[in-house]
Design a protein around this motif. Structure first.
Motif, mmCIF file in Angstrom:
data_model
loop_
_atom_site.group_PDB
_atom_site.id
_atom_site.type_symbol
_atom_site.label_atom_id
_atom_site.label_comp_id
_atom_site.label_asym_id
_atom_site.label_seq_id
_atom_site.Cartn_x
_atom_site.Cartn_y
_atom_site.Cartn_z
ATOM 1 N N ASP A 360 0.837 -1.211 0.000
ATOM 2 C CA ASP A 360 0.000 0.000 0.000
ATOM 3 C C ASP A 360 0.868 1.255 0.000
ATOM 4 O O ASP A 360 0.564 2.247 -0.664
ATOM 5 C CB ASP A 360 -0.877 0.060 1.265
ATOM 6 N N ALA A 361 1.915 1.201 0.826
ATOM 7 C CA ALA A 361 2.794 2.375 0.936
ATOM 8 C C ALA A 361 3.466 2.649 -0.404
ATOM 9 O O ALA A 361 3.530 3.796 -0.866
ATOM 10 C CB ALA A 361 3.829 2.149 2.035
ATOM 11 N N ARG A 362 3.948 1.574 -1.041
ATOM 12 C CA ARG A 362 4.597 1.753 -2.355
ATOM 13 C C ARG A 362 3.615 2.338 -3.358
ATOM 14 O O ARG A 362 3.930 3.256 -4.104
ATOM 15 C CB ARG A 362 5.101 0.401 -2.869
ATOM 16 N N ARG A 363 2.397 1.795 -3.361
ATOM 17 C CA ARG A 363 1.379 2.249 -4.305
ATOM 18 C C ARG A 363 1.051 3.732 -4.091
ATOM 19 O O ARG A 363 0.727 4.451 -5.027
ATOM 20 C CB ARG A 363 0.120 1.395 -4.120
ATOM 21 N N ALA A 364 1.151 4.172 -2.824
ATOM 22 C CA ALA A 364 0.851 5.578 -2.517
ATOM 23 C C ALA A 364 2.054 6.477 -2.785
ATOM 24 O O ALA A 364 1.998 7.685 -2.557
ATOM 25 C CB ALA A 364 0.412 5.705 -1.061
ATOM 26 N N GLY A 365 3.168 5.883 -3.232
ATOM 27 C CA GLY A 365 4.343 6.687 -3.544
ATOM 28 C C GLY A 365 5.217 6.992 -2.345
ATOM 29 O O GLY A 365 6.073 7.875 -2.409
ATOM 30 N N LEU A 366 5.020 6.263 -1.276
ATOM 31 C CA LEU A 366 5.771 6.533 -0.048
ATOM 32 C C LEU A 366 6.997 5.634 0.045
ATOM 33 O O LEU A 366 6.931 4.444 -0.277
ATOM 34 C CB LEU A 366 4.873 6.276 1.172
ATOM 35 N N ARG A 367 8.096 6.209 0.507
ATOM 36 C CA ARG A 367 9.237 5.372 0.904
ATOM 37 C C ARG A 367 9.176 5.178 2.406
ATOM 38 O O ARG A 367 8.759 6.079 3.133
ATOM 39 C CB ARG A 367 10.538 6.056 0.519
ATOM 40 N N PHE A 368 9.639 4.045 2.840
ATOM 41 C CA PHE A 368 9.424 3.737 4.253
ATOM 42 C C PHE A 368 10.530 2.842 4.800
ATOM 43 O O PHE A 368 11.279 2.216 4.048
ATOM 44 C CB PHE A 368 8.070 3.045 4.448
ATOM 45 N N GLU A 369 10.628 2.835 6.118
ATOM 46 C CA GLU A 369 11.456 1.869 6.836
ATOM 47 C C GLU A 369 10.504 0.907 7.516
ATOM 48 O O GLU A 369 9.400 1.285 7.902
ATOM 49 C CB GLU A 369 12.314 2.577 7.905
ATOM 50 N N LYS A 370 10.950 -0.341 7.683
ATOM 51 C CA LYS A 370 10.095 -1.321 8.352
ATOM 52 C C LYS A 370 10.901 -2.054 9.413
ATOM 53 O O LYS A 370 12.092 -2.317 9.231
ATOM 54 C CB LYS A 370 9.537 -2.321 7.338
ATOM 55 N N THR A 389 4.227 -10.501 18.000
ATOM 56 C CA THR A 389 5.087 -9.946 16.957
ATOM 57 C C THR A 389 4.444 -8.667 16.434
ATOM 58 O O THR A 389 3.256 -8.671 16.107
ATOM 59 C CB THR A 389 5.262 -10.952 15.799
ATOM 60 N N VAL A 390 5.221 -7.602 16.417
ATOM 61 C CA VAL A 390 4.714 -6.317 15.932
ATOM 62 C C VAL A 390 5.587 -5.856 14.772
ATOM 63 O O VAL A 390 6.807 -5.792 14.894
ATOM 64 C CB VAL A 390 4.740 -5.237 17.035
ATOM 65 N N LYS A 391 4.952 -5.564 13.664
ATOM 66 C CA LYS A 391 5.651 -4.976 12.523
ATOM 67 C C LYS A 391 5.198 -3.530 12.383
ATOM 68 O O LYS A 391 4.009 -3.235 12.531
ATOM 69 C CB LYS A 391 5.325 -5.759 11.251
ATOM 70 N N MET A 392 6.146 -2.642 12.150
ATOM 71 C CA MET A 392 5.809 -1.216 12.047
ATOM 72 C C MET A 392 6.475 -0.607 10.821
ATOM 73 O O MET A 392 7.644 -0.872 10.554
ATOM 74 C CB MET A 392 6.270 -0.487 13.322
ATOM 75 N N LEU A 393 5.704 0.201 10.101
ATOM 76 C CA LEU A 393 6.235 0.943 8.951
ATOM 77 C C LEU A 393 6.234 2.431 9.276
ATOM 78 O O LEU A 393 5.236 2.955 9.794
ATOM 79 C CB LEU A 393 5.355 0.723 7.719
ATOM 80 N N ALA A 394 7.332 3.109 8.967
ATOM 81 C CA ALA A 394 7.413 4.552 9.170
ATOM 82 C C ALA A 394 7.957 5.198 7.910
ATOM 83 O O ALA A 394 8.806 4.612 7.214
ATOM 84 C CB ALA A 394 8.332 4.873 10.347
ATOM 85 N N GLU A 395 7.468 6.380 7.627
ATOM 86 C CA GLU A 395 7.933 7.057 6.411
ATOM 87 C C GLU A 395 9.408 7.421 6.541
ATOM 88 O O GLU A 395 9.873 7.853 7.600
ATOM 89 C CB GLU A 395 7.107 8.332 6.157
ATOM 90 N N ARG A 396 10.130 7.235 5.480
ATOM 91 C CA ARG A 396 11.530 7.647 5.445
ATOM 92 C C ARG A 396 11.628 9.165 5.657
ATOM 93 O O ARG A 396 10.771 9.905 5.247
ATOM 94 C CB ARG A 396 12.129 7.267 4.079
ATOM 95 N N ARG A 397 12.634 9.579 6.346
ATOM 96 C CA ARG A 397 12.938 10.986 6.644
ATOM 97 C C ARG A 397 11.959 11.605 7.640
ATOM 98 O O ARG A 397 12.376 12.041 8.694
ATOM 99 C CB ARG A 397 13.036 11.848 5.374
ATOM 100 N N THR A 398 10.651 11.657 7.346
ATOM 101 C CA THR A 398 9.743 12.320 8.296
ATOM 102 C C THR A 398 9.528 11.472 9.541
ATOM 103 O O THR A 398 9.216 11.989 10.601
ATOM 104 C CB THR A 398 8.338 12.568 7.698
#
Lengths: 467, 467
Positions: A360-370, A389-398
């Motif tokens: 979803d993040a890729r489709r929205a044009g977002l770069r992210f760390e996971k 188990t917890v997986k978290m995605l955060a936007e790169r830079r912001t």
């Protein structure tokens, strides 16, 4: 016979669909305007109003013993609140220009036109039903409506064999797998995707897969059903993929749903990419001042990606109904959108997600760390501390939080609400590390699993933002 | 013997207090700077480091069987990470001007001065111990440290009688009541306040009161203990109030704690209204560039009221330690403050709060609306759906969320996290009604109890804001 607008002085609200969104809207409008100001006519093609479709798997599984427990409000109760409720009556045509709907009584076949001043479309969704050979054979069941649930329970009571195949491994599929395990069936789930629960990333879906196998469920991934085979009696006997036949005394379709918008489409109302109605934030159909829509037939704004999505979920339908009812009744309310929260379970395995998956993040044009972390539901030393188990995605830079997925045991699922609120508030993962979450040994480690994930995400964002 | 600064080229960090805040700070600083850059000397007057004081009631009650499970990291483990850790060594004087601390080895009595470049004060809190006749009698126990817990367990093993009196009905008091019930004692809780759990409003404390009585605990409110009576053997035999004597084979003090800041006060460091050290947002002691403080010895900013509070809680101490360690180690981090979240339980009754109580809001000059709702932990029809009471405070006119209190069974306590994040984000109750919280019948009614409360609060705010 016809009801015309000219003969009335008060306004008439017509509601199409008598489940959560439609009847919540009607009830809320009624609270704001009495029968002398607002006439309410509601059409429902089924036998029931205001019921919990989400509860059907638990009724089928035996956790809920009585169908009527799933009904929040019966047609009689609605009528007692001053609503003209037409059960088993299908709306077959919408004349936007003329401000009227055509309905057909499914018992008598009688048709009539009903004019409206305000219209609420709450037509819901229909289960996807692949056009497979054998799909209509006895023993093949959907589980969308209470009628579906009753038919399935009748089949369970009649069927001697104990082999069940569930087609699809989303929420409905895994919940039905649990229900059938609880009923003593040997359950095989045939899934088109890489892992079950495609609402999770595959690495998290893998954990669900393993847990399902631990429960004795046979999980078949990457498998496309090609046909449903029947026996000499015409009943289902197996589900076939390209390579394999899975013997089945019973087949449950759990493939998901699509918005029920044929009526709206024929009337020229605006539909989105997912075939759901498009509304503004007040749940008014775009471009139509006096038509509202809510529940499973609409698309909703995803606040994280900025895109429209289709999510069939009773809690959204109820909120839509409240918002529509307030606006129809002369008040003001909005539905700002969703962040995509969903929780489920298979026996004691809890599954939760909110926000964006990687794709979803890729489709929205977002770069992210996971990041993915392992923690426990309680202090490690406290009895009943279960792994989580917890997986978290955060936007790169912001560093803005983009999504959280959780798989664990007791206490795992509702922890996702923390992330749901943080997403709504556009928090960064660094801000999240300071969240003042409830801590006591029976309820959480001293660092809640969500905080552990946020701390690791902060490190990943810093590393990912380094020049 | 003395260690002087002049003889060293690398910096020296001195840490006073070897529990959560102090050792987290030391560990985080060590991660950022190796032993060649930063020397770390830590003083701890007790026998243990980095342990969970919050776990003591569960160890006493038998849920946790082994004391060492409560220890996150032993002195040896800390030493293995390059720390000079002085156990059973009390810091008796702080010379801010000279940049040094005087310490005394509690075993040998030897004293020495140690100079520092950077200082971390993590001296914790001490239990309130009313100056009552008999307070020091054998059989009267505090439960603040692992040593306290061991002494209480030894007494439990030796004591034939089964009557216990707990003085105080805050978190420690109710948790100790549970522990002693679990050990088979007849438990009486003597409480100065109107209801137990004075961290809740009395109307919510009343629910705790009723549940405690349901568990067979005798709850005595509005009662001031005047003395502790001893028998011929010098051991405790009863707890007396003005009017009544409560027979006791064992007494547990659960009255709460005060910041341990005698050392800091003598050195002229700034203390707040609650006798805790005052720091800036980087946890640096105000006006002192090279002194940090964290954990139970500091006051923290309450983000809702804008006032400083004293909250002794392991989760804050750990966060403080992380922030201090990052800053001491040359990085940057802040602790923005708290919203006052706390969770606890008495047997299967869960208790939670966040934000302001009515009296806190009044004290902060806020006008508010309050609502209380009854809901359930799961869909009403789902097995195990337990009742849950949620009280919500919202600011008049703005509708900003001010606080939430929850009393219920399974699934009640951690729901408060939703409100904790909403408070942090300064959400209004109207915004909260749209929160996308996890919904499925095993986890929540279709309207989560928090949403039910928020909806009712919206109505109250509108009514309260009407001219």
């Amino acid at each position: 016979m016809s009801m015309s607008r000219a003969s009335r002085s008060r306004e008439r609200l017509v509601v199409v669909g008598g489940d959560a969104a439609g009847m919540s809207a009607a009830s809320q409008a009624r609270r704001l305007k009495g029968p002398d100001e607002l006439e309410i006519v509601a059409f429902e093609r089924g036998h029931f109003t205001s019921y919990s479709a989400c509860g059907i798997p638990y009724w089928v599984g035996g956790d809920v013993t009585d169908r009527d427990q799933l009904i929040a409000r019966s047609p009689e109760e609605h009528r007692g609140r001053g609503m003209d409720l037409r059960m088993r009556t299908e709306v077959t045509e919408l004349d936007v220009e003329g401000g009227r709907v055509r309905s057909r009584d499914l018992e008598s076949g009688a048709e009539e036109w009903t004019s409206y001043d305000k219209l609420v479309l709450a037509t819901g969704a229909h289960p996807m039903r692949p056009q497979l050979p054998g799909i209509d054979a006895p023993g093949v069941h959907g589980v969308q409506t209470l009628d579906d649930g009753q038919a399935l329970l009748d089949t369970l009571a009649r069927t001697a064999g104990r082999r069940a195949v569930v087609i699809g491994a989303g929420y409905i599929g895994v919940e039905m797998a649990e229900a059938l395990i609880n009923r003593g069936y040997e359950v095989t789930v045939v899934n088109r995707g890489q892992e079950p629960m495609s609402t999770l990333d595959p690495d998290m879906g893998r954990l669900v897969h393993e847990a399902m196998e631990g429960l004795g469920i046979t999980m078949v991934n990457d498998a496309e059903v090609t046909k449903i085979l029947t026996g000499g009696d015409g009943r289902v006997r197996a589900v076939a993929t390209e390579d394999v036949e899975y013997p089945a005394d019973l087949v449950v379709l759990g493939i998901g749903v699509r918005p029920e918008t044929a009526l709206a489409e024929a009337a020229g109302l605006p539909l989105g990419d997912h075939r759901g109605l498009l509304t503004d934030l007040a749940m008014r159909v775009r471009g139509h001042e006096n038509i509202w829509a809510g529940g499973d037939c609409v698309e909703v704004l995803d606040l994280v990606s900025g895109r429209e999505r289709h999510i069939a979920l009773g809690t959204h339908a109820n909120k839509h109904g409240q918002v529509i009812g307030a606006n129809v009744g002369g008040g003001y309310a909005t539905f700002p959108g969703v962040v995509g929260t969903a929780v489920s379970k298979v026996c004691d395995l809890e599954i939760a997600r909110t926000g964006l998956r990687e794709k979803d993040a890729r489709r929205a044009g977002l770069r992210f760390e996971k990041v993915t972390i392992e923690s426990t539901s309680r202090a490690g030393y406290y009895p009943g501390a279960d792994p989580m188990t917890v997986k978290m995605l955060a936007e790169r830079r912001t560093g803005r939080l983009l999504g959280v997925q959780i798989v664990g045991r007791e206490g795992a699922a509702k922890r996702v609400d923390i992330a749901a609120v943080a997403l709504t508030a556009c928090m960064t993962v660094e801000q999240m590390t300071a969240l003042d979450l409830g801590y006591a040994p029976p309820f959480s480690p001293v660092w809640d699993p969500i905080l552990v994930a946020a701390r690791k995400a902060v490190v990943a964002v810093r590393a990912g933002s380094a020049p």
